[in-house]
Design a protein around this motif. Structure first.
Motif, PDB file in Angstrom:
ATOM      1  N   PRO A  79       0.825  -1.187  -0.144  1.00  0.00           N
ATOM      2  CA  PRO A  79      -0.132   0.076  -0.092  1.00  0.00           C
ATOM      3  C   PRO A  79       1.045   1.212   0.203  1.00  0.00           C
ATOM      4  O   PRO A  79       0.424   2.416  -0.270  1.00  0.00           O
ATOM      5  N   ASN A  80       2.170   1.327   0.416  1.00  0.00           N
ATOM      6  CA  ASN A  80       2.910   2.404   0.406  1.00  0.00           C
ATOM      7  C   ASN A  80       3.472   2.564  -1.035  1.00  0.00           C
ATOM      8  O   ASN A  80       3.855   3.958  -1.247  1.00  0.00           O
ATOM      9  N   THR A  81       3.652   1.643  -1.934  1.00  0.00           N
ATOM     10  CA  THR A  81       3.922   1.858  -3.389  1.00  0.00           C
ATOM     11  C   THR A  81       2.771   2.550  -4.030  1.00  0.00           C
ATOM     12  O   THR A  81       3.067   3.382  -4.917  1.00  0.00           O
ATOM     13  N   CYS A  82       1.521   1.993  -3.830  1.00  0.00           N
ATOM     14  CA  CYS A  82       0.509   2.641  -4.748  1.00  0.00           C
ATOM     15  C   CYS A  82      -0.746   2.157  -3.935  1.00  0.00           C
ATOM     16  O   CYS A  82      -0.908   1.022  -3.526  1.00  0.00           O
ATOM     17  N   ASP A  83      -1.560   2.988  -3.423  1.00  0.00           N
ATOM     18  CA  ASP A  83      -2.928   2.780  -2.809  1.00  0.00           C
ATOM     19  C   ASP A  83      -3.933   2.580  -3.430  1.00  0.00           C
ATOM     20  O   ASP A  83      -5.044   2.318  -2.859  1.00  0.00           O
ATOM     21  N   HIS A  84      -3.799   2.289  -4.661  1.00  0.00           N
ATOM     22  CA  HIS A  84      -4.941   1.865  -5.795  1.00  0.00           C
ATOM     23  C   HIS A  84      -4.850   0.585  -6.174  1.00  0.00           C
ATOM     24  O   HIS A  84      -3.620   0.055  -6.453  1.00  0.00           O
ATOM     25  N   LEU A  85      -5.805  -0.285  -6.498  1.00  0.00           N
ATOM     26  CA  LEU A  85      -5.963  -1.517  -6.721  1.00  0.00           C
ATOM     27  C   LEU A  85      -6.905  -1.711  -7.687  1.00  0.00           C
ATOM     28  O   LEU A  85      -8.017  -1.176  -7.554  1.00  0.00           O
ATOM     29  N   ILE A  86      -6.758  -2.297  -8.974  1.00  0.00           N
ATOM     30  CA  ILE A  86      -7.855  -2.455 -10.054  1.00  0.00           C
ATOM     31  C   ILE A  86      -8.096  -3.939  -9.945  1.00  0.00           C
ATOM     32  O   ILE A  86      -7.239  -4.706 -10.344  1.00  0.00           O
ATOM     33  N   LEU A  87      -9.523  -4.161  -9.997  1.00  0.00           N
ATOM     34  CA  LEU A  87     -10.040  -5.690 -10.116  1.00  0.00           C
ATOM     35  C   LEU A  87     -10.558  -5.720 -11.512  1.00  0.00           C
ATOM     36  O   LEU A  87     -11.515  -5.014 -11.846  1.00  0.00           O
ATOM     37  N   GLU A  88     -10.450  -6.766 -12.157  1.00  0.00           N
ATOM     38  CA  GLU A  88     -11.040  -7.031 -13.331  1.00  0.00           C
ATOM     39  C   GLU A  88     -11.830  -8.466 -13.039  1.00  0.00           C
ATOM     40  O   GLU A  88     -11.148  -9.426 -12.694  1.00  0.00           O
ATOM     41  N   SER A  89     -12.843  -8.535 -12.894  1.00  0.00           N
ATOM     42  CA  SER A  89     -13.941  -9.744 -12.735  1.00  0.00           C
ATOM     43  C   SER A  89     -14.931 -10.060 -13.722  1.00  0.00           C
ATOM     44  O   SER A  89     -15.359  -9.343 -14.640  1.00  0.00           O
ATOM     45  N   HIS A  90     -14.663 -11.431 -14.028  1.00  0.00           N
ATOM     46  CA  HIS A  90     -15.822 -12.094 -15.105  1.00  0.00           C
ATOM     47  C   HIS A  90     -16.640 -12.835 -14.120  1.00  0.00           C
ATOM     48  O   HIS A  90     -16.098 -13.718 -13.455  1.00  0.00           O
TER      49      HIS A  90
END
Length: 121
Positions: A79-90
């Protein structure tokens, strides 16, 4: 939500049969105090839980994991590197079983790839 105040949904969209969700991770969450104090790492099981909660939001059902396969942790989610996460769900449903195939990305790096089967509870 399993972990209170762990994340916030920033954006959510659908492109054909793929749901794309951008999350903001709370890097001061108590989870990171124990995992690990000097170098926070988001546990893999938490990444999988994010997909379960996404499927619950999309289907409007409470789900219980029945089986997971092809679980591949590809990179550390810090989380210190980047506090965003992208989820791609099918997300598909057949005969009462909800199948989720997903990938999680942080800073364009693939962090998790997996498939799971859930049943409504």
């Amino acid at each position: 939500m399993l972990l209170k105040d762990f994340y916030t949904v920033l954006e959510s969209s659908q492109q054909e049969d793929t749901f794309i969700t951008k999350l903001s991770i709370e890097k001061t969450h108590p989870l990171y105090a124990g995992h690990f104090p000097e170098r926070p790492v988001t546990p893999g099981v938490i990444l999988m839980q994010l997909f379960k909660e996404e499927a619950e939001r999309r289907t409007g059902k409470s789900l219980a994991l029945q089986h997971a396969n092809n679980v591949k942790f590809m990179a550390v989610v810090d989380p210190n590197t980047c506090d965003h996460l992208i989820l791609e769900s099918h997300i598909t449903e057949e005969d009462g079983i909800i199948k989720v195939r997903g990938i999680a990305r942080q800073n364009e790096a693939l962090a998790l790839k997996f498939s799971a089967f859930y049943k409504a509870v």
